[in-house]
Write an enzyme that holds these catalytic residues in place. Structure first.
Site, mmCIF file in Angstrom:
data_model
loop_
_atom_site.group_PDB
_atom_site.id
_atom_site.type_symbol
_atom_site.label_atom_id
_atom_site.label_comp_id
_atom_site.label_asym_id
_atom_site.label_seq_id
_atom_site.Cartn_x
_atom_site.Cartn_y
_atom_site.Cartn_z
ATOM 1 N N GLY A 273 4.546 5.089 9.993
ATOM 2 C CA GLY A 273 5.830 4.409 9.808
ATOM 3 C C GLY A 273 5.576 3.289 8.817
ATOM 4 O O GLY A 273 4.826 2.353 9.112
ATOM 5 N N ALA A 274 6.186 3.427 7.639
ATOM 6 C CA ALA A 274 5.849 2.493 6.564
ATOM 7 C C ALA A 274 6.070 1.040 6.975
ATOM 8 O O ALA A 274 5.215 0.171 6.735
ATOM 9 C CB ALA A 274 6.685 2.835 5.333
ATOM 10 N N SER B 233 6.425 -0.368 10.079
ATOM 11 C CA SER B 233 5.563 -0.888 11.156
ATOM 12 C C SER B 233 4.123 -1.007 10.663
ATOM 13 O O SER B 233 3.368 -1.865 11.146
ATOM 14 C CB SER B 233 5.669 -0.062 12.440
ATOM 15 O OG SER B 233 5.207 1.244 12.243
ATOM 16 N N GLU C 131 -5.284 1.882 -11.081
ATOM 17 C CA GLU C 131 -5.358 1.021 -12.274
ATOM 18 C C GLU C 131 -4.997 -0.419 -11.986
ATOM 19 O O GLU C 131 -5.520 -1.330 -12.631
ATOM 20 C CB GLU C 131 -4.423 1.565 -13.353
ATOM 21 C CG GLU C 131 -4.993 2.786 -14.043
ATOM 22 C CD GLU C 131 -4.002 3.344 -15.033
ATOM 23 O OE1 GLU C 131 -3.365 2.572 -15.767
ATOM 24 O OE2 GLU C 131 -3.856 4.570 -15.027
ATOM 25 N N ASP D 244 1.727 0.526 1.877
ATOM 26 C CA ASP D 244 2.159 -0.405 2.932
ATOM 27 C C ASP D 244 1.168 -1.554 3.062
ATOM 28 O O ASP D 244 1.559 -2.722 3.206
ATOM 29 C CB ASP D 244 2.247 0.320 4.283
ATOM 30 C CG ASP D 244 3.104 1.562 4.208
ATOM 31 O OD1 ASP D 244 4.039 1.589 3.384
ATOM 32 O OD2 ASP D 244 2.813 2.514 4.957
ATOM 33 N N ASP E 60 -3.412 5.552 8.557
ATOM 34 C CA ASP E 60 -2.529 4.626 7.832
ATOM 35 C C ASP E 60 -2.886 3.172 8.081
ATOM 36 O O ASP E 60 -2.384 2.288 7.387
ATOM 37 C CB ASP E 60 -1.095 4.738 8.386
ATOM 38 C CG ASP E 60 -0.339 5.924 7.884
ATOM 39 O OD1 ASP E 60 -0.964 6.859 7.386
ATOM 40 O OD2 ASP E 60 0.893 5.904 8.010
HETATM 41 N N1 LIG Z 1 -7.802 5.152 -6.149
HETATM 42 C C1 LIG Z 1 -7.556 3.864 -5.881
HETATM 43 N N2 LIG Z 1 -8.503 2.937 -6.107
HETATM 44 C C2 LIG Z 1 -8.284 1.638 -5.837
HETATM 45 N N3 LIG Z 1 -7.116 1.162 -5.331
HETATM 46 C C3 LIG Z 1 -6.129 2.043 -5.113
HETATM 47 C C4 LIG Z 1 -6.293 3.432 -5.367
HETATM 48 N N4 LIG Z 1 -5.140 4.059 -5.030
HETATM 49 C C5 LIG Z 1 -4.310 3.106 -4.579
HETATM 50 N N5 LIG Z 1 -4.886 1.892 -4.630
HETATM 51 C C6 LIG Z 1 -4.344 0.624 -4.136
HETATM 52 O O1 LIG Z 1 -3.277 0.935 -3.265
HETATM 53 C C7 LIG Z 1 -2.051 0.390 -3.763
HETATM 54 C C8 LIG Z 1 -0.918 1.332 -3.462
HETATM 55 O O2 LIG Z 1 -1.157 2.540 -4.130
HETATM 56 P P1 LIG Z 1 0.023 3.548 -4.391
HETATM 57 O O3 LIG Z 1 1.138 2.851 -5.057
HETATM 58 O O4 LIG Z 1 -0.578 4.731 -5.030
HETATM 59 O O5 LIG Z 1 0.437 3.870 -2.895
HETATM 60 P P2 LIG Z 1 1.733 4.513 -2.347
HETATM 61 O O6 LIG Z 1 1.994 5.781 -3.044
HETATM 62 O O7 LIG Z 1 2.811 3.502 -2.316
HETATM 63 O O8 LIG Z 1 1.191 4.787 -0.861
HETATM 64 P P3 LIG Z 1 1.931 5.095 0.512
HETATM 65 O O9 LIG Z 1 3.392 5.192 0.210
HETATM 66 O O10 LIG Z 1 1.330 6.362 0.995
HETATM 67 O O11 LIG Z 1 1.616 3.966 1.407
HETATM 68 C C9 LIG Z 1 -2.309 0.177 -5.238
HETATM 69 O O12 LIG Z 1 -1.468 -0.820 -5.775
HETATM 70 C C10 LIG Z 1 -3.774 -0.246 -5.221
HETATM 71 O O13 LIG Z 1 -3.873 -1.577 -4.769
HETATM 72 O O1 LIG Z 2 6.995 9.051 5.508
HETATM 73 C C1 LIG Z 2 7.370 8.261 6.370
HETATM 74 O O2 LIG Z 2 8.524 8.156 6.720
HETATM 75 C C2 LIG Z 2 6.416 7.354 6.997
HETATM 76 O O3 LIG Z 2 6.791 6.250 7.254
HETATM 77 C C3 LIG Z 2 5.049 7.880 7.306
HETATM 78 C C4 LIG Z 2 3.887 7.106 6.744
HETATM 79 O O4 LIG Z 2 3.377 6.226 7.701
HETATM 80 C C5 LIG Z 2 4.219 6.406 5.490
HETATM 81 O O5 LIG Z 2 4.698 7.376 4.599
HETATM 82 C C6 LIG Z 2 3.069 5.695 4.865
HETATM 83 O O6 LIG Z 2 3.606 4.890 3.841
#
Ligand SMILES: Nc1ncnc2c1ncn2[C@@H]1O[C@H](COP(=O)(O)OP(=O)(O)OP(=O)(O)O)[C@@H](O)[C@H]1O
Ligand SMILES: O=C(O)C(=O)C[C@H](O)[C@H](O)CO
Length: 358
Positions: A47-48, A50, A242, A279, A315
């Site tokens: 859950g994003a 929480s 990046e 998250d 997570d």
């Molecule tokens: N391969 C990596 N190496 C180092 N840091 C990373 C890497 N991938 C992600 N991060 C870190 O995680 C943060 C979030 O990454 P990203 O935006 O890809 O997540 P997201 O797609 O929002 O994830 P989710 O929605 O699953 O929580 C980035 O801003 C960075 O700080």
């Molecule tokens: O996809 C969702 O609705 C979720 O909240 C599940 C995961 O915990 C979430 O994607 C991680 O950011």
């Protein structure tokens, strides 16, 4: 930072951050492979919103989670587990007529960076959240209200709730919004881009991935995203491994000078599983925002909390102790960019740290 002063004392608040959204019992695969082939699953929680609350509470902040769950064992498990992180769950409503949402997922295929998800959450207790059953005072009692685009996809009632909470009003907390575009969740996928853009424009602090902005809005690059989202006082554009770019300061629509643009490289991380990193990043950024740290340090705290989650399978994990994180955030640019973090790094000096005061 423009917009409501999250760093300032606020006598009427009871929480630092309120996070509102659906959580689910999550089933993680016992082995890699297609969903069709996974023989068994282990129970975790997801859950994003929480996730953000748990990370903030574990980092010493007063975090509250507002949601609805079924009057069932999975609802008990969510409330009990999230409470154990130190999150205030007193505003979570139990619905005897609807189930708690659950979902299954596969391990991320590192070659394609994809994983499969099977949601069982349609008609869940949380999908019935609405302005009628979520008291505004529960959601608006913090210095920051953290929301995400996932809630907008759950139901028309959930979207109405987001519209009501993000409406301008005197004393509104700082509204933090993670776009979290989940294509598989939207029944009307064509509606998602406009809905998410509108919600982001009503917010004060927005987190968006460069890739999801391209996918949802066809925008290429941080400058184009800022041009489409001029209203939020702070816009954080994430670029995975990046780094991230933050637009802050005077708004471009106001002719009072250029805004600040701060780009901060991410860390070198030996990634175990990528889910939940966004998250954790939001939690680190919000934690440092509550502490009124400079923008560069907010992003570095985001990268560090993300690195903690990236180096475990689920997570959620305990973030680094605050003094440990502060020491890493203070590194010079070369040391920061060459730091490499692998499994177990957060335990480095947690045992010897005192519990931080927010
Ligand atoms: N391969 C990596 N190496 C180092 N840091 C990373 C890497 N991938 C992600 N991060 C870190 O995680 C943060 C979030 O990454 P990203 O935006 O890809 O997540 P997201 O797609 O929002 O994830 P989710 O929605 O699953 O929580 C980035 O801003 C960075 O700080
Ligand atoms: O996809 C969702 O609705 C979720 O909240 C599940 C995961 O915990 C979430 O994607 C991680 O950011």
């Amino acid at each position: 930072m423009s917009g409501p002063a999250a760093g300032a004392a606020h006598a009427a608040t009871t929480s630092d951050v309120v996070c509102l959204g659906e959580s689910m019992v999550t089933f993680l695969p016992s082995q890699p492979g297609r969903l069709a082939d996974v023989p068994s699953f282990g129970r975790a929680i997801g859950g994003a919103e929480s996730n953000v609350a748990c990370a903030l509470a574990a980092a010493g902040h007063r975090a509250k989670w507002v949601s609805r769950v079924g009057a069932d064992g999975f609802g008990d498990h969510l409330v009990e587990t999230i409470s154990r992180y130190g999150v205030d769950t007193s505003a979570v409503e139990r619905d005897p007529d609807r189930p708690t949402g659950i979902y299954f997922r596969t391990a991320t295929d590192r070659a394609t960076d994809t994983h499969e998800v099977a949601y069982y959450r349609a008609g869940s207790a949380a999908s019935a959240m609405s302005p009628a059953n979520v008291p505004a005072e529960d959601a608006l009692c913090g210095r920051i209200l953290h929301l995400s685009g996932i809630t907008a996809a759950l139901s028309g009632d959930c979207l109405s709730l987001l519209h009501s909470l993000t409406a301008p009003r005197p004393g509104r907390p700082l509204i933090s919004f993670d776009v979290n575009h989940r294509t598989g969740l939207w029944r009307d996928a064509d509606a998602a881009p406009a809905v998410l853009l509108d919600l982001a424009r009503r917010s004060d602090l927005v987190f968006v991935g460069e890739d999801e902005a391209e996918e949802a809005w066809g925008l290429n690059g941080a400058e184009a995203i800022r041009a489409a989202l001029p209203e939020p006082g702070v816009l954080v554009v994430k670029r995975g491994a990046e780094g991230a770019t933050v637009f802050s300061g005077p708004r471009p629509s106001v002719a009072d000078g250029p805004e600040s643009v701060t780009t901060v490289p991410a860390l070198r991380v030996d990634v175990v599983a990528p889910v939940g990193a966004g998250d954790a990043f939001a939690a680190g950024f919000l934690s440092a925002t509550l502490r009124d740290l400079p923008v560069r340090d907010r992003v570095r705290h985001g990268h560090l909390m993300a690195a903690a989650v990236l180096t475990v399978p689920g997570d959620l994990t305990d973030p680094p102790a605050r003094a440990h994180a502060d020491r890493l955030v203070a590194l010079d640019d070369t040391a920061w960019e060459t730091l490499r973090l692998g499994p177990g790094w957060t335990a480095a000096d947690r045992a010897s740290e005192e519990v931080p005061t927010p």
